[in-house]
Design an enzyme around this catalytic site. Structure first.
Site, short mmCIF file in Angstrom:
data_model
loop_
_atom_site.label_atom_id
_atom_site.label_comp_id
_atom_site.label_asym_id
_atom_site.label_seq_id
_atom_site.Cartn_x
_atom_site.Cartn_y
_atom_site.Cartn_z
N TYR A 16 0.64 -1.23 0.06
CA TYR A 16 -0.07 -0.06 0.08
C TYR A 16 0.86 1.25 -0.07
O TYR A 16 0.29 2.36 0.00
CB TYR A 16 -1.07 0.05 1.30
CG TYR A 16 -0.45 -0.14 2.46
CD1 TYR A 16 0.38 0.94 3.13
CD2 TYR A 16 -0.25 -1.46 3.14
CE1 TYR A 16 0.93 0.55 4.49
CE2 TYR A 16 0.59 -1.72 4.15
CZ TYR A 16 1.07 -0.88 4.83
OH TYR A 16 1.67 -0.84 6.18
N GLY A 17 2.26 1.22 0.03
CA GLY A 17 3.04 2.36 0.27
C GLY A 17 4.07 2.30 -1.21
O GLY A 17 3.74 2.35 -2.50
N THR A 18 5.44 2.19 -0.90
CA THR A 18 6.27 2.32 -1.65
C THR A 18 6.54 1.17 -2.57
O THR A 18 7.43 0.88 -3.65
CB THR A 18 7.77 2.81 -0.85
OG1 THR A 18 8.10 1.56 -0.26
CG2 THR A 18 7.79 4.08 -0.23
N LEU A 19 6.05 -0.07 -2.20
CA LEU A 19 6.09 -1.30 -3.06
C LEU A 19 5.00 -1.36 -3.92
O LEU A 19 5.01 -2.02 -4.91
CB LEU A 19 5.96 -2.39 -2.15
CG LEU A 19 7.07 -2.70 -1.38
CD1 LEU A 19 6.77 -3.70 -0.23
CD2 LEU A 19 8.40 -3.03 -2.17
N GLU A 86 11.26 -3.89 5.61
CA GLU A 86 10.25 -3.34 6.31
C GLU A 86 10.56 -3.62 7.97
O GLU A 86 9.86 -3.27 8.83
CB GLU A 86 8.96 -4.24 6.44
CG GLU A 86 8.13 -4.19 4.80
CD GLU A 86 7.63 -2.80 4.32
OE1 GLU A 86 8.07 -1.83 5.15
OE2 GLU A 86 7.18 -2.61 3.36
#
Length: 144
Positions: A16-19, A86
């Site tokens: 849900y972010g930088t990936l 992470e």
């Protein structure tokens, strides 16, 4: 008798972010290692803005992201790489994130799928609930 630690199930990842596709860590970690990437949402979590990346915090809300299915031959190495990214280690109280198994929903057809999700570790989540910046849309891209 030697006990061999059990491996976690080979689940897809909810990112849900930088990936997410088009974001900085997608190319570095996921390009060429996935079999499928599709829009999805996680119910039962709220999204908070972090220092250059978001946190999903379990509780009321919806987080928008992507369901990423790794190529089978890439799965083990990808799991290790994402845990490192992470900063997740099972049982470590210093974790920023915890890797948890949750149900996410495919946007295309509403199909529920079990997936790994990196959510804010308890201490981080508590701080974000008290004084964090909640992303009301549930979509980190909406801030960018």
């Amino acid at each position: 008798m030697t006990l061999v630690p059990s491996l976690p199930p080979s689940l897809p990842f909810f990112v849900y972010g930088t990936l997410r596709p088009g974001e900085p860590n997608h190319d570095h970690f996921l390009r060429g290692r996935t079999r499928a990437e599709e829009p999805a949402r996680l119910h039962g979590a709220a999204l908070y803005d972090g220092p250059g990346y978001p946190y999903a915090v379990e509780g009321p809300g919806i987080v928008r992201g992507d369901l990423v299915t790794a190529r089978p031959e890439e799965y083990a190495a990808l799991l290790v790489a994402l845990d490192r990214l992470e900063e997740y280690a099972p049982g470590d109280p210093r974790n920023l994130y915890e890797r948890v198994e949750r149900e996410v929903v495919r946007e295309a057809d509403g199909t529920p799928v079990r997936a790994w999700v990196y959510v804010a570790a308890p201490a981080v989540a508590e701080g974000l609930r008290r004084r964090g910046g909640r992303i009301t849309t549930g979509d980190w891209r909406a801030l960018r």
